[in-house]
Motif scaffolding. Structure first.
Motif, PDB file in Angstrom:
ATOM      1  N   ARG A  20       0.802  -1.184  -0.059  1.00  5.00           N
ATOM      2  CA  ARG A  20      -0.020  -0.052  -0.020  1.00  5.00           C
ATOM      3  C   ARG A  20       0.971   1.423   0.053  1.00  5.00           C
ATOM      4  N   LEU A  21       0.296   2.169  -0.866  1.00  9.94           N
ATOM      5  CA  LEU A  21       1.002   3.605  -0.646  1.00  9.94           C
ATOM      6  C   LEU A  21       0.191   4.445  -0.255  1.00  9.94           C
ATOM      7  N   ASN A  22       0.777   5.421   0.808  1.00 10.70           N
ATOM      8  CA  ASN A  22      -0.017   6.400   1.269  1.00 10.70           C
ATOM      9  C   ASN A  22       0.417   7.759   0.567  1.00 10.70           C
ATOM     10  N   ILE A  23      -0.367   8.184  -0.468  1.00 10.15           N
ATOM     11  CA  ILE A  23       0.209   9.350  -1.130  1.00 10.15           C
ATOM     12  C   ILE A  23       0.118  10.598  -0.178  1.00 10.15           C
ATOM     13  N   ASP A  24       1.136  11.540  -0.178  1.00 12.59           N
ATOM     14  CA  ASP A  24       1.018  12.822   0.418  1.00 12.59           C
ATOM     15  C   ASP A  24      -0.310  13.701   0.429  1.00 12.59           C
ATOM     16  N   SER A  25      -0.624  14.396   1.042  1.00 12.30           N
ATOM     17  CA  SER A  25      -2.069  14.918   0.975  1.00 12.30           C
ATOM     18  C   SER A  25      -1.846  16.018  -0.045  1.00 12.30           C
ATOM     19  N   ALA A  26      -0.718  16.789  -0.027  1.00 11.31           N
ATOM     20  CA  ALA A  26      -0.790  17.990  -1.076  1.00 11.31           C
ATOM     21  C   ALA A  26      -0.705  17.398  -2.366  1.00 11.31           C
ATOM     22  N   SER A  27       0.157  16.217  -2.730  1.00 11.16           N
ATOM     23  CA  SER A  27       0.113  15.662  -3.979  1.00 11.16           C
ATOM     24  C   SER A  27      -1.282  15.134  -4.405  1.00 11.16           C
ATOM     25  N   PHE A  28      -1.796  14.231  -3.550  1.00 12.59           N
ATOM     26  CA  PHE A  28      -3.017  13.527  -3.957  1.00 12.59           C
ATOM     27  C   PHE A  28      -4.172  14.622  -4.377  1.00 12.59           C
TER      28      PHE A  28
ATOM     29  N   GLN B 275      -3.522  17.343  -5.797  1.00 16.69           N
ATOM     30  CA  GLN B 275      -3.299  17.965  -6.941  1.00 16.69           C
ATOM     31  C   GLN B 275      -3.504  16.953  -8.049  1.00 16.69           C
ATOM     32  N   ILE B 276      -3.320  15.904  -7.731  1.00 20.44           N
ATOM     33  CA  ILE B 276      -3.575  14.562  -8.727  1.00 20.44           C
ATOM     34  C   ILE B 276      -4.889  14.552  -8.899  1.00 20.44           C
ATOM     35  N   LYS B 277      -5.688  14.376  -8.038  1.00 20.68           N
ATOM     36  CA  LYS B 277      -7.211  14.376  -8.146  1.00 20.68           C
ATOM     37  C   LYS B 277      -7.638  15.540  -8.933  1.00 20.68           C
ATOM     38  N   GLU B 278      -7.429  16.731  -8.784  1.00 19.19           N
ATOM     39  CA  GLU B 278      -7.809  17.750  -9.418  1.00 19.19           C
ATOM     40  C   GLU B 278      -7.267  17.874 -10.945  1.00 19.19           C
TER      41      GLU B 278
ATOM     42  N   GLY C 248       6.363  18.321  -5.679  1.00 24.35           N
ATOM     43  CA  GLY C 248       7.547  17.960  -5.349  1.00 24.35           C
ATOM     44  C   GLY C 248       7.523  16.879  -3.988  1.00 24.35           C
ATOM     45  N   SER C 249       6.206  16.460  -3.816  1.00 30.38           N
ATOM     46  CA  SER C 249       5.991  15.647  -2.681  1.00 30.38           C
ATOM     47  C   SER C 249       5.691  14.299  -2.941  1.00 30.38           C
ATOM     48  N   GLY C 250       5.864  13.421  -1.984  1.00 30.15           N
ATOM     49  CA  GLY C 250       5.699  11.756  -2.145  1.00 30.15           C
ATOM     50  C   GLY C 250       4.677  11.175  -1.228  1.00 30.15           C
ATOM     51  N   GLY C 251       4.993  10.763  -0.071  1.00 29.12           N
ATOM     52  CA  GLY C 251       3.997  10.136   0.853  1.00 29.12           C
ATOM     53  C   GLY C 251       5.070   8.776   1.438  1.00 29.12           C
ATOM     54  N   MET C 252       4.279   7.765   1.721  1.00 34.59           N
ATOM     55  CA  MET C 252       5.092   6.731   2.310  1.00 34.59           C
ATOM     56  C   MET C 252       4.447   5.182   1.738  1.00 34.59           C
TER      57      MET C 252
ATOM     58  N   PRO D 195      13.174   3.908  -4.221  1.00 36.07           N
ATOM     59  CA  PRO D 195      13.027   3.361  -5.461  1.00 36.07           C
ATOM     60  C   PRO D 195      11.850   2.389  -5.597  1.00 36.07           C
ATOM     61  N   LEU D 196      11.008   2.512  -6.520  1.00 33.86           N
ATOM     62  CA  LEU D 196       9.828   1.903  -6.378  1.00 33.86           C
ATOM     63  C   LEU D 196       9.652   1.103  -7.839  1.00 33.86           C
ATOM     64  N   LEU D 197       9.116   0.272  -7.887  1.00 29.11           N
ATOM     65  CA  LEU D 197       8.913  -0.757  -9.245  1.00 29.11           C
ATOM     66  C   LEU D 197       7.243  -1.168  -8.861  1.00 29.11           C
ATOM     67  N   VAL D 198       5.900  -0.582  -9.960  1.00 24.22           N
ATOM     68  CA  VAL D 198       5.044  -1.078  -9.626  1.00 24.22           C
ATOM     69  C   VAL D 198       4.610  -1.877 -10.613  1.00 24.22           C
ATOM     70  N   GLU D 199       3.751  -3.157 -10.166  1.00 23.95           N
ATOM     71  CA  GLU D 199       3.322  -4.133 -11.489  1.00 23.95           C
ATOM     72  C   GLU D 199       1.888  -3.698 -11.821  1.00 23.95           C
ATOM     73  N   GLU D 200       1.050  -3.466 -10.686  1.00 22.30           N
ATOM     74  CA  GLU D 200      -0.208  -3.326 -10.948  1.00 22.30           C
ATOM     75  C   GLU D 200      -0.633  -2.197  -9.699  1.00 22.30           C
ATOM     76  N   ILE D 201      -1.792  -1.450 -10.162  1.00 26.04           N
ATOM     77  CA  ILE D 201      -2.372  -0.586  -9.010  1.00 26.04           C
ATOM     78  C   ILE D 201      -3.825  -1.231  -8.898  1.00 26.04           C
ATOM     79  N   GLN D 202      -4.171  -1.854  -7.779  1.00 22.73           N
ATOM     80  CA  GLN D 202      -5.392  -2.525  -7.394  1.00 22.73           C
ATOM     81  C   GLN D 202      -6.523  -1.612  -7.093  1.00 22.73           C
ATOM     82  N   HIS D 203      -6.246  -0.679  -6.378  1.00 19.97           N
ATOM     83  CA  HIS D 203      -7.315   0.036  -5.936  1.00 19.97           C
ATOM     84  C   HIS D 203      -6.670   1.566  -5.338  1.00 19.97           C
ATOM     85  N   VAL D 204      -7.484   2.390  -5.869  1.00 17.66           N
ATOM     86  CA  VAL D 204      -7.191   3.851  -5.385  1.00 17.66           C
ATOM     87  C   VAL D 204      -8.433   4.276  -4.507  1.00 17.66           C
ATOM     88  N   ASN D 205      -8.033   4.461  -3.081  1.00 18.30           N
ATOM     89  CA  ASN D 205      -9.193   5.178  -2.473  1.00 18.30           C
ATOM     90  C   ASN D 205      -9.228   6.669  -2.447  1.00 18.30           C
ATOM     91  N   MET D 206     -10.251   7.073  -3.217  1.00 15.57           N
ATOM     92  CA  MET D 206     -10.346   8.389  -3.331  1.00 15.57           C
ATOM     93  C   MET D 206     -10.354   9.541  -2.277  1.00 15.57           C
TER      94      MET D 206
END
Lengths: 347, 347
Positions: free
Chosen positions: A45-53, A55-58, A87-91, A124-135
């Motif tokens: 699971r990724l937890n996208i930084d709030s400022a980033s998420f 921006q992406i949603k918009e 410029g931000s990420g998450g964890m 460093p992150l390698l993603v095979e598949e994004i299964q679900h996004v909690n909007m």
């Protein structure tokens, strides 16, 4: 076969530009085999930084298929989840799948459930598949691999809290840890963006540290979130004001403090253009602690100068010794706050 | 005729976006007649912020006609000299031409020679003509008008120093004033970008404040500028290292401090990507003071977290009470430093 040893800060994984560290790098190598002082994680699971998420949603007009696509593109372009706009990420959280023989963590075992306590912007992150996004909360279920460098703090997840709750709290654990250091008994503390998770954790710490002679003022634009704070009982005043309106914020805080303003203002707002509100809410000689990654350095520096305000301004440091334990303990000590985290983040 | 009174922070001059203060605004009104609590200045010279001037020169391929054109375009687009790429401005000098009846400065007179001590990014500016661009030091001779708001600090220029020298020093007077507050006797201080004017003034203050038991380390990429620092005798160590190379900076500072690193690192570098060098040069528990407007907030915040470094990071505040007097006095107290300012900035 002998494993190679990498740089503790991870410079051996930087593809471009050369000579920089992984955080400012444009692109990381998330593909090469594990180095002797690295640790490989099966990411869940990724937890996208709030400022980033936000921006992406918009940018994606709140369409979750487009959000998936945009996140996938960022990760494949950069080898890390580093939003080029904010410029931000998450964890992230996941299971330890391989531990290099020289990775400096003697108590870690393959199969342990861990959260990384460094930003995704340098992981460093390698993603095979994004299964679900909690909007709603920016948590993304994925199948992928991430690498931890030797210098990177992480936490083994506790058994008594759901993973998604620990992840949400640990993502912002720098905020309550730094607030705990800053706030002294009797201080007047203003928290801007008080209704989000870093805001709530900061309030809980400020409430404790400022004590009976202190005053904690929560400012939050969303009226429903204001109601949540009132029910938690961790602020003396809760006001619905838009943190992008510096004069409205200043007048509100002046009114609540007999013109004395805040000793310490904590900025946890996840949208841009709130630097001046923080400055004008704070007394001369006071401190503004900017935790939000939506803050612009020059807007803060030049804004304080332009208003002739003698305030100390601090850049939020996501790391402080003991920050993970302090934050998880805060949830255990405040059952009502823990309930909010369960409601918002339990998967 | 009764004059209207404006907002002390100048919001009445904001054209777009609405509701923000002049600094973050995209465009200011520099044309409307003077309000009762404003002061009008006949501008003689702009001192463009170093980060901004470097960016403009590079974008214009060091062609001074193009530099003129680009500066003119920024000012006419925005009603202020606010570089949209770097987000920074600079300051100006000129002669007071009109004082609103409610402008709060009882000792100011029409005809006084003043320097504004707020950024050009929030100063309404109307330029008739750019007369000369000094490509070496970023000072621009112009014919134009600027407006001072009631909240904006300014300084009446002293008689014993040339205007261009005062302007150059006052432009960065926040730096030495803040360094004077931070540095304690016996501290180890690293100044990055030590050869520029804010670097030199910071060194001079640190040298005095750290005292005989302290250690002042100057890091500067330009070897000729290193030689200048050595001759001034205001640093124990002077090293030519590129501040964009964090590992090189860290190793250098480790070597010079027996691994103890800096108590305080002052970043005065006028190019981007030096956040991590500052962080890695500083001991756990130490302070990084970012004065450069080329610093990115997220790079600093996430960089410290990613490296697991427990450092306090401060955003340089260009305002501190008494900062102008302290800075001009510093030049008078250090004749050799004053000579450097004469060489570089005397018109």
């Amino acid at each position: 076969m002998q494993q190679r040893k990498g740089d503790p800060f991870g410079t051996h994984r930087v593809i471009e530009p050369e000579g920089v560290l992984p955080q400012p790098a444009w692109r990381l190598d998330s593909v090469s085999p594990l180095y002797a002082n690295e640790c490989l994680i099966d990411v869940e699971r990724l937890n996208i930084d709030s400022a980033s998420f936000v921006q992406i949603k918009e940018a994606c007009e709140h369409d979750d298929a487009k959000v998936k696509e945009m996140i996938m593109k960022i990760i494949s372009d950069r080898g890390k989840m580093h939003n080029p706009v904010t410029g931000s990420g998450g964890m992230l959280i996941g299971k330890v799948s391989q531990i290099g023989v020289e990775f400096p963590a003697s108590d870690l075992q393959v199969g342990d459930q861990v959260a990384t306590l460094v930003s995704l912007t340098l992981t460093p992150l390698l993603v095979e598949e994004i299964q679900h996004v909690n909007m709603n909360n920016g948590q993304i279920s994925i199948k992928g691999k991430a690498i931890l460098f030797a210098s990177c703090p992480f936490a083994i997840l506790p058994d008594d809290l759901p993973e998604s709750v620990s992840l949400a709290a640990l993502d912002v654990c720098g905020a309550p840890a730094q607030v705990a250091r800053l706030v002294k008994p009797s201080d007047t503390v203003v928290v801007l963006g008080a209704g989000g998770k870093s805001g709530l954790l900061s309030l809980a710490v400020a409430w404790q540290a400022a004590g009976e002679q202190g005053k904690v003022i929560a400012i939050e634009s969303n009226p429903a979130a204001c109601e949540v704070i009132r029910e938690l009982g961790i602020a003396h005043e809760v006001q619905s004001v838009n943190a992008k309106q510096p004069l409205a914020v200043k007048e509100m805080v002046e009114g609540l403090t007999d013109g004395g303003l805040a000793d310490i203002t904590v900025n946890c707002v996840n949208v841009p253009d709130t630097e001046l509100s923080s400055i004008l809410a704070t007394r001369d000689g006071g401190t503004v602690y900017y935790f939000s990654t939506a803050v612009k350095f020059t807007a803060a520096a030049l804004g304080a100068e332009g208003a002739g305000k003698d305030v100390q301004m601090m850049i939020g440091n996501g790391y402080a010794p003991g920050h993970a334990d302090l934050t998880l303990q805060l949830l255990r000590d405040h059952p009502a706050l823990k309930d909010i985290f369960y409601q918002r983040y339990q998967a």
